[in-house]
Design an enzyme around this catalytic site. Sequence first.
Site, PDB file in Angstrom:
ATOM      1  N   ALA B 235      45.127  22.082  45.712  1.00 39.32           N
ATOM      2  CA  ALA B 235      46.245  22.673  44.825  1.00 39.32           C
ATOM      3  C   ALA B 235      45.566  23.713  43.491  1.00 39.32           C
ATOM      4  O   ALA B 235      45.310  24.849  43.403  1.00 39.32           O
ATOM      5  CB  ALA B 235      47.402  22.241  44.465  1.00 39.32           C
ATOM      6  N   ARG B 236      45.718  22.815  42.237  1.00 31.76           N
ATOM      7  CA  ARG B 236      45.226  23.538  41.191  1.00 31.76           C
ATOM      8  C   ARG B 236      44.506  22.161  40.325  1.00 31.76           C
ATOM      9  O   ARG B 236      44.939  20.882  40.438  1.00 31.76           O
ATOM     10  CB  ARG B 236      46.137  23.884  40.306  1.00 31.76           C
ATOM     11  CG  ARG B 236      46.565  25.381  40.506  1.00 31.76           C
ATOM     12  CD  ARG B 236      45.417  26.288  40.055  1.00 31.76           C
ATOM     13  NE  ARG B 236      45.896  27.750  40.498  1.00 31.76           N
ATOM     14  CZ  ARG B 236      45.639  28.223  41.635  1.00 31.76           C
ATOM     15  NH1 ARG B 236      44.864  27.742  42.713  1.00 31.76           N
ATOM     16  NH2 ARG B 236      45.767  29.810  41.736  1.00 31.76           N
ATOM     17  N   GLU B 265      36.810  25.845  35.676  1.00 31.77           N
ATOM     18  CA  GLU B 265      35.981  26.322  36.762  1.00 31.77           C
ATOM     19  C   GLU B 265      35.138  27.257  36.525  1.00 31.77           C
ATOM     20  O   GLU B 265      35.507  28.155  35.698  1.00 31.77           O
ATOM     21  CB  GLU B 265      36.927  26.869  38.126  1.00 31.77           C
ATOM     22  CG  GLU B 265      37.665  25.674  38.699  1.00 31.77           C
ATOM     23  CD  GLU B 265      38.452  26.068  39.844  1.00 31.77           C
ATOM     24  OE1 GLU B 265      38.664  27.454  40.034  1.00 31.77           O
ATOM     25  OE2 GLU B 265      39.161  25.237  40.220  1.00 31.77           O
ATOM     26  N   HIS B 282      36.469  25.446  45.003  1.00 30.85           N
ATOM     27  CA  HIS B 282      37.733  26.374  45.085  1.00 30.85           C
ATOM     28  C   HIS B 282      37.669  27.227  46.259  1.00 30.85           C
ATOM     29  O   HIS B 282      37.661  28.343  45.913  1.00 30.85           O
ATOM     30  CB  HIS B 282      38.064  27.154  43.795  1.00 30.85           C
ATOM     31  CG  HIS B 282      39.693  27.471  43.660  1.00 30.85           C
ATOM     32  ND1 HIS B 282      40.366  27.445  42.397  1.00 30.85           N
ATOM     33  CD2 HIS B 282      40.420  27.847  44.510  1.00 30.85           C
ATOM     34  CE1 HIS B 282      41.325  27.832  42.675  1.00 30.85           C
ATOM     35  NE2 HIS B 282      41.516  27.975  43.775  1.00 30.85           N
ATOM     36  N   GLY B 284      39.642  26.869  49.053  1.00 29.91           N
ATOM     37  CA  GLY B 284      40.708  26.644  49.914  1.00 29.91           C
ATOM     38  C   GLY B 284      41.146  28.232  50.502  1.00 29.91           C
ATOM     39  O   GLY B 284      41.402  28.141  51.915  1.00 29.91           O
TER      40      GLY B 284
END
Lengths: 327, 327
Positions: B235-236, B265, B282, B284
């Site tokens: 998600a985050r 990041e 990251h 996704g």
Amino acid sequence: MRKVLVTTVPFGDRVSLPLDLLEAAGVEYVMNPLGRKLKEDELAEMVGDFEVLIAGTEPITEKVMSRAPGLRMISRVGIGLDSVDLLAAKRRGITVSYTPDAPAPAVAELTIGLMFSLMRSIHVANVEMHMGEWRRHFGRRVSELTIGVMGAGRIGKRVLCHLAALGAGRLLVNDTNSECRLDRTIPGEWVEKDALYRGADIVSLHVPLTAQTKNMVRREQLLAMKHGAMIVNTARGGIINERELADVLRNGHLSGAALDVFCEEPYSGELSSIQSCLLTSHMGSMSADCRTRMEIEATEEAIRFLAGAPLRSMVPPAEYQVQWEGL
Amino acid sequence: MRKVLVTTVPFGDRVSLPLDLLEAAGVEYVMNPLGRKLKEDELAEMVGDFEVLIAGTEPITEKVMSRAPGLRMISRVGIGLDSVDLLAAKRRGITVSYTPDAPAPAVAELTIGLMFSLMRSIHVANVEMHMGEWRRHFGRRVSELTIGVMGAGRIGKRVLCHLAALGAGRLLVNDTNSECRLDRTIPGEWVEKDALYRGADIVSLHVPLTAQTKNMVRREQLLAMKHGAMIVNTARGGIINERELADVLRNGHLSGAALDVFCEEPYSGELSSIQSCLLTSHMGSMSADCRTRMEIEATEEAIRFLAGAPLRSMVPPAEYQVQWEGL
């Protein structure tokens, strides 16, 4: 004469029930003292005075059997029979049983997991991240892929059903067993081998290792696959030629491969140096539930044999036929 | 006044259509010259004379907006809005749009892939094999697991549907949005957060990053999970406290974690030294199809804005409300 030699590793590790069963039945047993897959010579030296082997994938050859005059039964923990010289066993009157159903769910799920890693470069990103490198990899989704499954037996069929449930774009299937083609519960389009290699974005192998399938996937088949395609082998080492796969991965024609099985295990070869090659250590059947079921089934079969009771999963004649045709 | 600054990376990399669209519309644009996620100061320095941002997850703060007097629109490539100070944008009359549907299929599939890696220790075995070590890891199967999904929005719902299709043992769901509970197409049992942490073998997070969810998963929640359980965050970053997760992984209470997102990041932190922690960068939404769809949707929205045409995916009032409540 001692009763049982357990060569497979691990055994009774997570759940002690297989050991408890042997003890409850009053069966004397000895565990593989090396704690790893035995080589032919090691097994030949150990096997001398046992009646029954509860066996892994170590080579149970003519030579091994010749050193075991009292051997009467081999109870394989698993489905593959490439490690057992069935014809030599038959000549010597040695009964062979196996556990063909137990490993299938675990092997099928590992296969799906390996496919997702390949599709999204999870394995590559993980290694990079642990080295402090941040690279965002483009991936592909299951719904836009054509996935080809070679071998629609117990495991291949499960892989196909999982992929269909996940919404795979297109499924291609091949199996030399014509009975499979009549099974309406197998999703996918039946195609010839060549069409499967040419058409699939991922090829997954679920055939046994036999004289016919040894080196079935060589440079020619790998180069016939699409540029950027991927291949998965959770079946047996030797079905893909490892050296030629390494070449094809290095030159970039395939974007990735995932291997759980190898010609020689434990594996230590050149594929270890290729980052796009996802490697696992013959863990297909290694889920706690499936491994336990395999061990219990093989142990119960050994106990039945020693008690003179009818067996439940003797290796069927078709498996002997396959080895005979390979001579 | 220049028109468009594209800050998101990559952009138009696999499919040049987003760039073609800008050119066809005669829109002058500038690409992020650093080729990576911008920090607040870097963006503040760059943003000066642009009307529109086609934005990634870099911080678009009050400070950034104060340096961009001509900024009239932010078109987010993606769904998360934690990086955009929506209230500051509103005060300045800056329109914000996003692409809430496009990333969901790719994020959901990455999540499933990460779960399989955790279940079978694929990532651990792969690293060991590439170092020449052969260890067979016991794994678990999806049908014997309870999987808890926190957040049943676009992505969480897809994850649940995939898991149900794969025959997951038991699915637990929690979402603060009471409308979700009325959605009969979401498989799983609705439980309170505490029960989800306590009951799940794998917890997967699919909530936005807000003042309410920041540090939602701390030592207390991690230790409330079963011994040997696993956690996934696609998600985050910041929803799980990274330092406390590292502690809990090191002391062995959890058997694994998979993180695709991080507080900062590119990530370089202590989790990189923990082998059981599967790390991706990251990725996704980084499937070719979803990424392209996100870029095209965000670009079309920017072009519509500049042409004075009606927008199609302006950020709804509820998202402003969430940030307002977090003040």
